[in-house]
Design a protein around this motif. Structure first.
Motif, mmCIF file in Angstrom:
data_model
loop_
_atom_site.group_PDB
_atom_site.id
_atom_site.type_symbol
_atom_site.label_atom_id
_atom_site.label_comp_id
_atom_site.label_asym_id
_atom_site.label_seq_id
_atom_site.Cartn_x
_atom_site.Cartn_y
_atom_site.Cartn_z
ATOM 1 N N PHE A 11 0.828 -1.211 0.000
ATOM 2 C CA PHE A 11 0.000 0.000 0.000
ATOM 3 C C PHE A 11 0.860 1.257 0.000
ATOM 4 N N LYS A 12 2.011 1.208 0.637
ATOM 5 C CA LYS A 12 2.874 2.381 0.653
ATOM 6 C C LYS A 12 3.472 2.654 -0.716
ATOM 7 N N MET A 13 3.805 1.590 -1.443
ATOM 8 C CA MET A 13 4.401 1.781 -2.765
ATOM 9 C C MET A 13 3.388 2.325 -3.772
ATOM 10 N N PHE A 14 2.155 1.787 -3.736
ATOM 11 C CA PHE A 14 1.176 2.165 -4.759
ATOM 12 C C PHE A 14 0.234 3.269 -4.278
ATOM 13 N N THR B 220 -4.574 -2.427 -9.384
ATOM 14 C CA THR B 220 -4.945 -3.518 -8.473
ATOM 15 C C THR B 220 -4.137 -4.778 -8.772
ATOM 16 N N PHE B 221 -3.973 -5.060 -10.063
ATOM 17 C CA PHE B 221 -3.191 -6.235 -10.447
ATOM 18 C C PHE B 221 -1.734 -6.084 -10.013
ATOM 19 N N ASN B 222 -1.168 -4.874 -10.203
ATOM 20 C CA ASN B 222 0.214 -4.648 -9.794
ATOM 21 C C ASN B 222 0.380 -4.770 -8.279
ATOM 22 N N MET B 223 -0.623 -4.245 -7.573
ATOM 23 C CA MET B 223 -0.577 -4.386 -6.105
ATOM 24 C C MET B 223 -0.619 -5.852 -5.694
#
Length: 410
Positions: A134-137, A151-154
């Protein structure tokens, strides 16, 4: 040769040193890891302000330096590393080389920590994977919902981080299982070694007792006969020299027979195969004992009843022979010059029964002289073959010894 083996297998020396010095290895690897992370951290924080660089540098130290004592204080190091990662959440998009300390500590706790600490560290690692994703995205910075691609990348990011944590924990748990199994095997080997030492000590003690009994039987019987014969020869030499000559021949024969037995016994200690292979005395040698006693002036009768159902072991026959020998020795020493001894050797369905009786004063003499080691030795011998041995005065006078040796059941 030894030096050649050492140089031919250097990895064994290295492995042995690593296993013998775990704290040094932790300190060295932690120091190397810190020295690698510091330049990388400065490279990542090069574009930031001076205060931020100092904070990031401190966070990197929190995440790397504690690894120097990770096996000494695994839970404390885990909490410090976790605290460093919590502080890192205050910097958006910051990725540090020191973050690799997470799988290292997850592995370490799985290997060396308690079970609740191991599972707690696994949970912290997975929770950290969620926070890091969550911090990265940061999908909720805007009011709009996150796109499907985000969402897919997360999901991919979380799965990668979670897989890294899970694999580290799994390898650590396997290493823990192996470590505990090796420790159990080592403890088992140490217990077996202690048991072997105790068994060797007990075997040596039993052998000493066996040799002591053998020496007592040989020496006591032979000396009793020799002393009796020598006294008789001294008095007979004045009246009839021929009696003295015959008596001295009996003394000589008795001494030679005793010397042969002592050589055989000592040959066992010297591992002399030629002497060890000589047959042990048995029931077939009982008539020789009686003949020696008769030559000493003792009247002895032998009666054999029944037939054996099966053969006794050589050791059991030796025990029966020694019992007869000790009994006749006691008769010669204590019963008096006019005593009559009677030996009854009876084969029953259960085993061999020996009865040795005399009509002398043996009971009183034994009590006065404080003897009894020979009788105790007989009881110990017979007990080895699950037999019984009793000795005591008769109501009609004299002394009686009763021995029973059962057949060995295969």
């Amino acid at each position: 040769m030894k030096e050649a083996l050492i140089f031919a297998n250097p990895h064994r020396r290295i492995d042995g040193w690593i296993r013998a010095n775990p704290r040094r290895i932790d300190f060295i690897t932690g120091l190397v890891y810190t020295l690698i992370c510091v330049p990388g951290t400065l490279g990542f924080a090069g574009m930031m302000s001076g205060s931020a660089v100092f904070s990031i540098f401190a966070i990197a130290l929190l995440q790397s330096v504690p690894l120097m004592v990770r096996r000494q204080y695994p839970w404390a190091v885990t909490l410090v590393v976790a605290f460093g990662h919590i502080l890192q959440l205050g910097f958006d998009g910051l990725i540090l080389p020191s973050q690799f300390s997470v799988p290292i500590m997850v592995y370490t706790m799985a290997v060396y920590g308690k079970r609740w600490q191991s599972f707690s560290t696994l949970g912290l690692g997975l929770f950290g994977a969620v926070l890091a994703t969550f911090k990265m995205f940061n999908p909720y910075t805007d009011t709009a919902d996150p796109t499907p691609s985000m969402t897919f990348n997360m999901f991919i990011s979380f799965m990668g981080l979670a897989l890294l944590v899970t694999v580290s924990w799994t390898f650590g748990d396997l290493a823990r299982t192996r470590r505990l199994a090796m420790k159990s095997l080592k403890d088992h080997a140490e217990r077996l070694e202690q048991e072997r030492v105790m068994e060797r000590a007990l075997a040596a003690s039993d052998e000493r007792n066996h040799i002591a009994r053998e020496m007592h039987d040989i020496v006591a019987h032979s000396l009793s006969v020799i002393i009796t014969q020598a006294n008789g020869a001294r008095y007979a030499a004045v009246k009839d020299p021929q009696i003295a000559i015959d008596t001295l021949k009996t003394v000589s024969d008795t001494g030679r027979a005793s010397l042969r037995e002592m050589r055989r016994l000592l040959g066992v200690l010297r591992k002399d195969e030629e002497l060890q292979n000589r047959p042990l005395p048995g029931l077939y040698d009982v008539p020789d004992l009686i003949e020696i006693a008769q030559n000493s002036g003792l009247e002895v009768t032998l009666q054999t009843l029944g037939t054996p159902r099966k053969e006794l072991p050589a050791g059991a026959e030796l025990t029966a022979y020694r019992c007869v020998q000790e009994s006749l020795t006691n008769v010669l020493k204590h019963a008096g010059s006019k005593a009559i001894a009677e030996i009854v050797l009876e084969w029953t369905y259960r085993g061999l029964e020996l009865n040795i009786k005399d009509d002398g004063r043996g009971a009183g003499a034994i009590k006065l002289e404080g003897a009894g080691q020979g009788l105790l030795g007989m009881q110990e011998r017979v007990a080895l073959y699950e037999g019984t041995c009793s000795a005591g005065p008769q109501a009609s006078g004299g002394f009686a010894v009763t021995v029973f040796i059962p057949y060995s059941e295969d």
